[in-house]
Scaffold this motif. Structure first.
Motif, short mmCIF file in Angstrom:
data_model
loop_
_atom_site.label_atom_id
_atom_site.label_comp_id
_atom_site.label_asym_id
_atom_site.label_seq_id
_atom_site.Cartn_x
_atom_site.Cartn_y
_atom_site.Cartn_z
N PRO A 104 -8.06 4.16 -4.21
CA PRO A 104 -8.38 3.18 -2.78
C PRO A 104 -8.11 2.49 -2.58
CG PRO A 104 -10.53 3.31 -4.19
CD PRO A 104 -8.73 3.40 -4.98
N ILE A 105 -7.63 1.91 -0.68
CA ILE A 105 -7.04 0.94 -0.31
C ILE A 105 -7.91 0.63 1.16
CG2 ILE A 105 -4.35 0.39 1.21
CD1 ILE A 105 -2.93 2.56 -0.25
N PRO A 117 0.54 -1.24 0.38
CA PRO A 117 -0.48 0.13 -0.05
C PRO A 117 0.66 0.90 -0.09
CG PRO A 117 -0.23 -0.84 2.08
CD PRO A 117 0.69 -1.80 0.65
N PHE A 118 2.20 1.41 0.01
CA PHE A 118 3.00 2.46 0.45
C PHE A 118 3.34 2.63 -1.20
CE2 PHE A 118 3.02 -0.35 4.96
CZ PHE A 118 2.30 1.56 5.20
N GLY A 119 3.27 3.75 -1.33
CA GLY A 119 3.82 4.34 -2.82
C GLY A 119 2.60 3.54 -3.85
N LEU A 120 1.95 3.61 -3.21
CA LEU A 120 0.80 3.59 -4.68
C LEU A 120 0.21 5.21 -4.94
CD1 LEU A 120 -1.86 0.92 -3.24
CD2 LEU A 120 0.03 0.50 -5.42
N PRO A 121 -0.30 5.07 -6.58
CA PRO A 121 -0.94 6.59 -6.89
C PRO A 121 -2.32 6.75 -5.94
CG PRO A 121 -1.43 4.64 -8.43
CD PRO A 121 -0.89 4.17 -7.12
N SER A 122 -2.24 7.83 -5.13
CA SER A 122 -2.92 8.41 -4.17
C SER A 122 -4.79 8.15 -5.07
CB SER A 122 -2.34 10.26 -3.87
OG SER A 122 -2.77 10.93 -5.00
N THR A 123 -5.08 7.75 -5.78
CA THR A 123 -6.15 8.06 -5.75
C THR A 123 -6.59 6.19 -6.12
OG1 THR A 123 -5.64 7.85 -8.51
CG2 THR A 123 -5.98 9.82 -8.02
N SER A 167 12.06 -7.63 -1.84
CA SER A 167 12.50 -7.23 -0.17
C SER A 167 10.87 -7.22 0.45
CB SER A 167 12.71 -5.36 0.32
OG SER A 167 12.04 -4.52 -0.99
N LYS A 168 11.30 -7.73 2.26
CA LYS A 168 9.82 -7.04 2.79
C LYS A 168 9.60 -6.20 4.16
CE LYS A 168 7.45 -11.10 0.56
NZ LYS A 168 6.13 -10.92 0.17
N LEU A 169 8.34 -5.53 4.39
CA LEU A 169 8.38 -4.34 5.31
C LEU A 169 7.47 -5.10 7.09
CD1 LEU A 169 6.27 -1.62 3.57
CD2 LEU A 169 8.78 -1.80 4.42
N ARG A 170 8.64 -5.15 7.47
CA ARG A 170 7.96 -5.19 9.06
C ARG A 170 7.45 -4.14 9.29
NH1 ARG A 170 9.65 -9.47 13.90
NH2 ARG A 170 8.46 -7.87 15.61
N ILE A 171 6.34 -4.25 9.27
CA ILE A 171 5.06 -2.89 9.40
C ILE A 171 4.74 -3.08 11.44
CG2 ILE A 171 4.30 -2.52 7.54
CD1 ILE A 171 5.21 0.61 7.28
N ALA A 172 4.15 -1.90 11.13
CA ALA A 172 2.55 -1.54 12.73
C ALA A 172 1.87 -1.98 11.38
CB ALA A 172 3.16 -0.78 13.82
N PRO A 173 0.91 -2.71 11.77
CA PRO A 173 -0.78 -1.95 10.95
C PRO A 173 -1.54 -0.42 11.17
CG PRO A 173 -1.03 -4.21 12.78
CD PRO A 173 0.49 -3.69 12.71
N VAL A 194 -1.88 6.89 5.62
CA VAL A 194 -2.03 6.53 4.38
C VAL A 194 -3.63 6.72 3.82
CG1 VAL A 194 -2.42 4.90 1.79
CG2 VAL A 194 -0.16 4.68 4.06
N PRO A 195 -3.39 8.12 3.45
CA PRO A 195 -4.73 8.97 3.40
C PRO A 195 -6.02 8.11 2.45
CG PRO A 195 -3.29 10.53 2.91
CD PRO A 195 -2.33 8.85 2.84
N SER A 196 -5.38 7.90 1.67
CA SER A 196 -6.87 5.95 0.74
C SER A 196 -7.43 5.71 1.27
CB SER A 196 -6.09 6.37 -0.59
OG SER A 196 -5.01 6.04 -0.51
N VAL A 197 -6.86 5.39 2.98
CA VAL A 197 -6.79 3.88 3.53
C VAL A 197 -8.17 3.66 4.41
CG1 VAL A 197 -6.44 2.59 5.23
CG2 VAL A 197 -4.39 2.80 3.86
N ARG A 198 -9.32 2.48 4.16
CA ARG A 198 -10.03 2.03 4.95
C ARG A 198 -10.45 0.80 5.46
NH1 ARG A 198 -14.23 3.17 0.78
NH2 ARG A 198 -15.12 1.42 1.15
#
Length: 166
Positions: free
Chosen positions: A118-119, A110-116, A140-146, A152-156
């Protein structure tokens, strides 16, 4: 310790602009697909999250990225279709995904997807204290806190976007 240079540049830039904490995991590209990755690197299935692009059916498809845990299956025909507001939807073909995201199949994140774009995030993804997502490429993979997804503004976050595999 692998560093952010292993990530796809779009992903690295997005993470830097969001200012969220993350860890980079180096991955053999041949082991980037979920089943092979969790077996090789010891990441539990319930911590491995997949970003799946779904397309509406029709002459001018619309696209949405969905994030689900590897222990679940995306409910494309009901929940996703309803959230997209379309009559029919299906998993997007590889070519449009690569063109839209600039990322490799097996590494879409989800990081780096076009801002338009929706996620949609299944609510189960938000429960663990950490998850593993793609790094934009197969190496590569990301280990990250959810909760980093909240930046990310487009996340629901959607309850019932996926169902537990039986």
């Amino acid at each position: 310790m692998p560093d952010a240079d292993l990530l796809h540049p779009l992903v690295r830039d997005a993470l830097a602009s969001l200012g969220v904490d993350f860890e980079v995991m180096e991955c053999d590209p041949a082991l980037a697909d979920t089943a092979a990755f969790v077996a090789a690197y010891g990441v539990p299935l319930d911590r491995s999250a997949n970003t799946i692009v779904v397309a509406s059916k029709g002459a001018e498809p619309t696209y949405v990225a969905c994030i689900v845990l590897a222990t679940t299956s995306l409910d494309v025909n009901n929940a996703v279709r309803r959230e997209m507001g379309v009559r029919k939807a299906s998993f997007a073909r590889a070519e449009p995904v690569i063109e839209l995201t600039g990322m490799e199949i097996g590494g879409v994140t989800p990081f780096g997807l076009p801002s338009t774009m929706p996620i949609l995030v299944d609510s189960r993804v938000m429960k663990p204290d950490w998850i593993v997502l793609g790094g934009g490429n197969r190496s590569s993979k990301l280990r990250i806190a959810p909760h980093a997804l909240d930046e990310v503004p487009s996340v629901r976050v959607i309850e019932g976007l996926a169902f537990v595999r039986g």
